[in-house]
Write a protein that holds these residues in place. Structure first.
Motif, PDB file in Angstrom:
ATOM      1  N   GLY A 148      56.308  55.778-114.233  1.00 52.75           N
ATOM      2  CA  GLY A 148      54.971  55.770-114.487  1.00 52.75           C
ATOM      3  C   GLY A 148      54.466  55.026-113.473  1.00 52.75           C
ATOM      4  N   SER A 149      54.863  54.212-112.448  1.00 56.50           N
ATOM      5  CA  SER A 149      54.318  53.441-111.360  1.00 56.50           C
ATOM      6  C   SER A 149      53.867  54.324-110.370  1.00 56.50           C
ATOM      7  CB  SER A 149      55.240  52.289-110.822  1.00 56.50           C
ATOM      8  OG  SER A 149      56.182  53.238-110.202  1.00 56.50           O
ATOM      9  N   GLU A 150      52.860  54.071-109.725  1.00 57.34           N
ATOM     10  CA  GLU A 150      52.526  54.786-108.423  1.00 57.34           C
ATOM     11  C   GLU A 150      53.571  55.092-107.476  1.00 57.34           C
ATOM     12  OE1 GLU A 150      48.593  54.537-105.058  1.00 57.34           O
ATOM     13  OE2 GLU A 150      48.979  52.999-106.613  1.00 57.34           O
ATOM     14  N   GLU A 151      54.411  54.237-107.181  1.00 56.41           N
ATOM     15  CA  GLU A 151      55.463  54.628-106.450  1.00 56.41           C
ATOM     16  C   GLU A 151      56.186  55.778-106.747  1.00 56.41           C
ATOM     17  OE1 GLU A 151      54.012  50.472-105.294  1.00 56.41           O
ATOM     18  OE2 GLU A 151      54.358  51.604-107.175  1.00 56.41           O
ATOM     19  N   TRP A 152      56.567  55.544-108.275  1.00 54.35           N
ATOM     20  CA  TRP A 152      57.273  56.588-109.162  1.00 54.35           C
ATOM     21  C   TRP A 152      56.582  57.980-109.173  1.00 54.35           C
ATOM     22  CZ3 TRP A 152      56.247  59.655-113.327  1.00 54.35           C
ATOM     23  CH2 TRP A 152      57.455  60.453-114.029  1.00 54.35           C
ATOM     24  N   ARG A 153      55.386  57.889-109.209  1.00 51.82           N
ATOM     25  CA  ARG A 153      54.486  59.345-109.052  1.00 51.82           C
ATOM     26  C   ARG A 153      54.735  59.837-107.759  1.00 51.82           C
ATOM     27  NH1 ARG A 153      51.184  56.374-112.617  1.00 51.82           N
ATOM     28  NH2 ARG A 153      49.615  55.770-110.766  1.00 51.82           N
ATOM     29  N   SER A 154      54.619  59.097-106.669  1.00 48.87           N
ATOM     30  CA  SER A 154      54.724  59.640-105.452  1.00 48.87           C
ATOM     31  C   SER A 154      56.087  60.187-105.038  1.00 48.87           C
ATOM     32  CB  SER A 154      54.448  58.410-104.422  1.00 48.87           C
ATOM     33  OG  SER A 154      54.230  58.703-103.043  1.00 48.87           O
ATOM     34  N   GLU A 155      57.130  59.369-105.369  1.00 48.54           N
ATOM     35  CA  GLU A 155      58.266  59.826-105.167  1.00 48.54           C
ATOM     36  C   GLU A 155      58.677  61.353-106.140  1.00 48.54           C
ATOM     37  OE1 GLU A 155      63.102  58.921-106.178  1.00 48.54           O
ATOM     38  OE2 GLU A 155      61.778  57.450-106.359  1.00 48.54           O
ATOM     39  N   ALA A 156      58.217  61.316-107.381  1.00 45.59           N
ATOM     40  CA  ALA A 156      58.228  62.415-108.102  1.00 45.59           C
ATOM     41  C   ALA A 156      57.761  63.545-107.401  1.00 45.59           C
ATOM     42  CB  ALA A 156      57.705  62.570-109.408  1.00 45.59           C
ATOM     43  N   PHE A 157      56.308  63.537-106.735  1.00 45.81           N
ATOM     44  CA  PHE A 157      55.529  64.365-105.951  1.00 45.81           C
ATOM     45  C   PHE A 157      56.373  64.943-104.968  1.00 45.81           C
ATOM     46  CE2 PHE A 157      52.261  65.630-102.808  1.00 45.81           C
ATOM     47  CZ  PHE A 157      52.032  66.939-103.598  1.00 45.81           C
ATOM     48  N   MET A 158      56.968  64.164-104.175  1.00 48.49           N
ATOM     49  CA  MET A 158      57.809  64.518-102.890  1.00 48.49           C
ATOM     50  C   MET A 158      58.823  65.434-103.674  1.00 48.49           C
ATOM     51  SD  MET A 158      60.301  61.955-100.470  1.00 48.49           S
ATOM     52  CE  MET A 158      61.397  61.839-101.970  1.00 48.49           C
ATOM     53  N   HIS A 159      59.557  65.138-104.516  1.00 46.04           N
ATOM     54  CA  HIS A 159      60.965  65.860-104.964  1.00 46.04           C
ATOM     55  C   HIS A 159      60.282  67.286-105.581  1.00 46.04           C
ATOM     56  CE1 HIS A 159      63.758  62.560-104.744  1.00 46.04           C
ATOM     57  NE2 HIS A 159      63.206  62.082-105.613  1.00 46.04           N
ATOM     58  N   THR A 160      59.064  67.155-106.007  1.00 48.40           N
ATOM     59  CA  THR A 160      58.584  68.646-106.483  1.00 48.40           C
ATOM     60  C   THR A 160      58.239  69.548-105.185  1.00 48.40           C
ATOM     61  OG1 THR A 160      56.080  68.066-106.444  1.00 48.40           O
ATOM     62  CG2 THR A 160      57.404  67.547-108.408  1.00 48.40           C
ATOM     63  N   THR A 161      58.065  68.892-104.026  1.00 47.94           N
ATOM     64  CA  THR A 161      57.820  69.906-102.986  1.00 47.94           C
ATOM     65  C   THR A 161      59.042  70.064-102.054  1.00 47.94           C
ATOM     66  OG1 THR A 161      56.807  67.909-101.768  1.00 47.94           O
ATOM     67  CG2 THR A 161      55.219  69.088-102.953  1.00 47.94           C
ATOM     68  N   GLY A 162      60.115  69.375-102.516  1.00 50.31           N
ATOM     69  CA  GLY A 162      61.550  69.915-101.597  1.00 50.31           C
ATOM     70  C   GLY A 162      61.263  68.970-100.524  1.00 50.31           C
ATOM     71  N   GLY A 163      60.805  67.800-100.650  1.00 51.19           N
ATOM     72  CA  GLY A 163      60.794  66.964 -99.332  1.00 51.19           C
ATOM     73  C   GLY A 163      62.043  66.186 -99.265  1.00 51.19           C
ATOM     74  N   ASP A 164      62.253  66.082 -98.004  1.00 48.43           N
ATOM     75  CA  ASP A 164      63.570  65.245 -97.590  1.00 48.43           C
ATOM     76  C   ASP A 164      63.057  64.089 -96.957  1.00 48.43           C
ATOM     77  OD1 ASP A 164      65.480  64.091 -95.921  1.00 48.43           O
ATOM     78  OD2 ASP A 164      66.301  65.798 -95.091  1.00 48.43           O
ATOM     79  N   PRO A 165      63.579  62.822 -97.520  1.00 53.24           N
ATOM     80  CA  PRO A 165      62.963  61.310 -97.031  1.00 53.24           C
ATOM     81  C   PRO A 165      63.158  61.006 -95.813  1.00 53.24           C
ATOM     82  CG  PRO A 165      64.605  61.194 -98.702  1.00 53.24           C
ATOM     83  CD  PRO A 165      64.334  62.620 -98.648  1.00 53.24           C
ATOM     84  N   VAL A 166      64.259  61.606 -95.234  1.00 57.18           N
ATOM     85  CA  VAL A 166      64.516  61.383 -93.851  1.00 57.18           C
ATOM     86  C   VAL A 166      63.542  61.533 -92.904  1.00 57.18           C
ATOM     87  CG1 VAL A 166      66.363  61.177 -91.918  1.00 57.18           C
ATOM     88  CG2 VAL A 166      67.020  60.844 -94.380  1.00 57.18           C
ATOM     89  N   PRO A 167      63.214  62.704 -92.561  1.00 58.02           N
ATOM     90  CA  PRO A 167      62.272  63.301 -91.662  1.00 58.02           C
ATOM     91  C   PRO A 167      61.025  62.775 -92.327  1.00 58.02           C
ATOM     92  CG  PRO A 167      63.054  65.170 -92.798  1.00 58.02           C
ATOM     93  CD  PRO A 167      64.100  64.109 -93.355  1.00 58.02           C
ATOM     94  N   LEU A 168      60.763  62.628 -93.491  1.00 57.97           N
ATOM     95  CA  LEU A 168      59.276  62.244 -94.180  1.00 57.97           C
ATOM     96  C   LEU A 168      58.990  61.035 -93.169  1.00 57.97           C
ATOM     97  CD1 LEU A 168      59.189  63.861 -97.421  1.00 57.97           C
ATOM     98  CD2 LEU A 168      57.772  64.426 -95.795  1.00 57.97           C
ATOM     99  N   ARG A 169      59.830  60.212 -93.572  1.00 59.35           N
ATOM    100  CA  ARG A 169      59.716  58.661 -92.896  1.00 59.35           C
ATOM    101  C   ARG A 169      59.417  58.552 -91.564  1.00 59.35           C
ATOM    102  NH1 ARG A 169      62.406  53.360 -95.562  1.00 59.35           N
ATOM    103  NH2 ARG A 169      60.896  51.861 -94.814  1.00 59.35           N
ATOM    104  N   LEU A 170      60.399  59.730 -90.810  1.00 62.28           N
ATOM    105  CA  LEU A 170      60.213  59.599 -89.273  1.00 62.28           C
ATOM    106  C   LEU A 170      58.695  60.190 -89.079  1.00 62.28           C
ATOM    107  CD1 LEU A 170      63.604  61.061 -88.459  1.00 62.28           C
ATOM    108  CD2 LEU A 170      62.763  58.901 -87.892  1.00 62.28           C
ATOM    109  N   VAL A 171      58.279  61.166 -89.710  1.00 62.57           N
ATOM    110  CA  VAL A 171      57.036  61.600 -89.466  1.00 62.57           C
ATOM    111  C   VAL A 171      56.012  60.705 -89.812  1.00 62.57           C
ATOM    112  CG1 VAL A 171      56.287  62.852 -91.417  1.00 62.57           C
ATOM    113  CG2 VAL A 171      55.591  63.845 -88.862  1.00 62.57           C
ATOM    114  N   LEU A 172      56.085  59.861 -90.823  1.00 64.64           N
ATOM    115  CA  LEU A 172      55.027  58.910 -91.165  1.00 64.64           C
ATOM    116  C   LEU A 172      54.741  58.019 -90.179  1.00 64.64           C
ATOM    117  CD1 LEU A 172      53.468  57.702 -93.534  1.00 64.64           C
ATOM    118  CD2 LEU A 172      55.115  56.369 -94.400  1.00 64.64           C
ATOM    119  N   GLU A 173      56.025  57.513 -89.546  1.00 67.84           N
ATOM    120  CA  GLU A 173      55.789  56.349 -88.406  1.00 67.84           C
ATOM    121  C   GLU A 173      55.158  56.836 -87.161  1.00 67.84           C
ATOM    122  OE1 GLU A 173      59.977  55.315 -88.344  1.00 67.84           O
ATOM    123  OE2 GLU A 173      59.979  54.224 -90.046  1.00 67.84           O
ATOM    124  N   THR A 174      54.802  58.406 -87.075  1.00 71.37           N
ATOM    125  CA  THR A 174      54.179  58.937 -86.000  1.00 71.37           C
ATOM    126  C   THR A 174      52.399  58.317 -86.107  1.00 71.37           C
ATOM    127  OG1 THR A 174      53.680  60.976 -86.825  1.00 71.37           O
ATOM    128  CG2 THR A 174      55.911  60.570 -85.886  1.00 71.37           C
TER     129      THR A 174
END
Length: 254
Positions: free
Chosen positions: A160-186
């Motif tokens: 129910g936390s904001e972080e939990w909801r964000s992670e849940a959204f990432m999973h619903t779109t099939g996100g891979d956390p490794v490249p997502l973290r890399l692209v965030l840092e750009t």
């Protein structure tokens, strides 16, 4: 609201040769729309009818999947994530499609990318900066701290936390956390002086309960030809509301 069906995928190359995809709807004036972090072109623009609304209003709506998202390249190689690469990718799409007279917009990370393109010399007829306020542009590292917490605590966030909801959204779109973290840092932002130099007529539009990315009104005030509009919702829900597409259409239609 019934979900709109997805569209066929088209392929293009980033300036570094990365394999990237976009979707295309309509036959009118081109408008390039860039989705937000963890999302996809389908989720932000097609699923809730915004692309169809614009296409029905006389636009050709061009919607890339960002690098590390959707059907685009998700390599884990850090060399493919230089600073400001998302703006480079969007410039590459515009160049490869031969667009010279077009509009440009984005939501959240896509809005930040839109601003970067404007700062770097993009000259769309009009621009839309949605789901992003002044702090989200001028204090990028501070705003990205939230996502660092999401990545650092994957699988452990309180339900129910904001972080939990964000992670849940990432999973619903099939996100891979490794490249997502890399692209965030750009991510690269813009200074107040750079914002003051943007002369493109711009719509800044945010949900009335969107609190995490600074003030939309202040962002509009920082650009000489910008206007601010509020729509219902928070950062996650505003993009699902028809009011967002309507505000964009009303601004973009000449």
């Amino acid at each position: 609201m019934p979900r709109m069906p997805d569209l066929p995928v088209n392929h293009y190359r980033g300036r570094d040769g990365a394999s990237l995809v976009y979707r295309d709807l309509g036959d009118g004036r081109p408008v390039v729309l860039i989705h937000g972090f963890f999302s996809t072109a389908y989720v932000n623009w097609i699923r809730y009818g915004h692309a169809k609304l614009l296409a029905d209003s006389g636009f050709r709506v061009i919607m890339p999947d960002l690098r590390a998202h959707g059907g685009s390249d998700k390599t884990h190689d850090p060399q493919h994530y230089p600073r400001d690469v998302l703006a480079d990718d969007a410039f590459g799409l515009i160049e490869q499609l031969g667009l010279t007279d077009y509009d440009l917009g984005g939501y959240s990370l896509g809005a930040r990318t839109t601003v970067r393109m404007l700062v770097r010399g993009a000259q769309p007829g009009r621009a839309v900066v949605a789901g992003m306020g002044l702090g989200g542009i001028t204090e990028v590292e501070k705003r990205n701290e939230f996502f660092a917490r999401v990545f650092d605590g994957l699988g452990t966030h309180q339900r129910g936390s904001e972080e939990w909801r964000s992670e849940a959204f990432m999973h619903t779109t099939g996100g891979d956390p490794v490249p997502l973290r890399l692209v965030l840092e750009t991510s690269v932002g813009a200074t107040v002086d750079e914002l003051a130099g943007i002369t493109t007529p711009t719509l800044v539009v945010m949900g009335d309960d969107d609190r995490g990315h600074g003030s939309g009104a202040e962002l509009a005030d920082a650009m000489p030809l910008a206007k601010f509009v509020e729509v219902p919702g928070n950062h996650m829900s505003a993009v699902t509301d028809p009011a967002l597409g309507i505000a964009m259409r009303d601004f973009l239609v000449r």
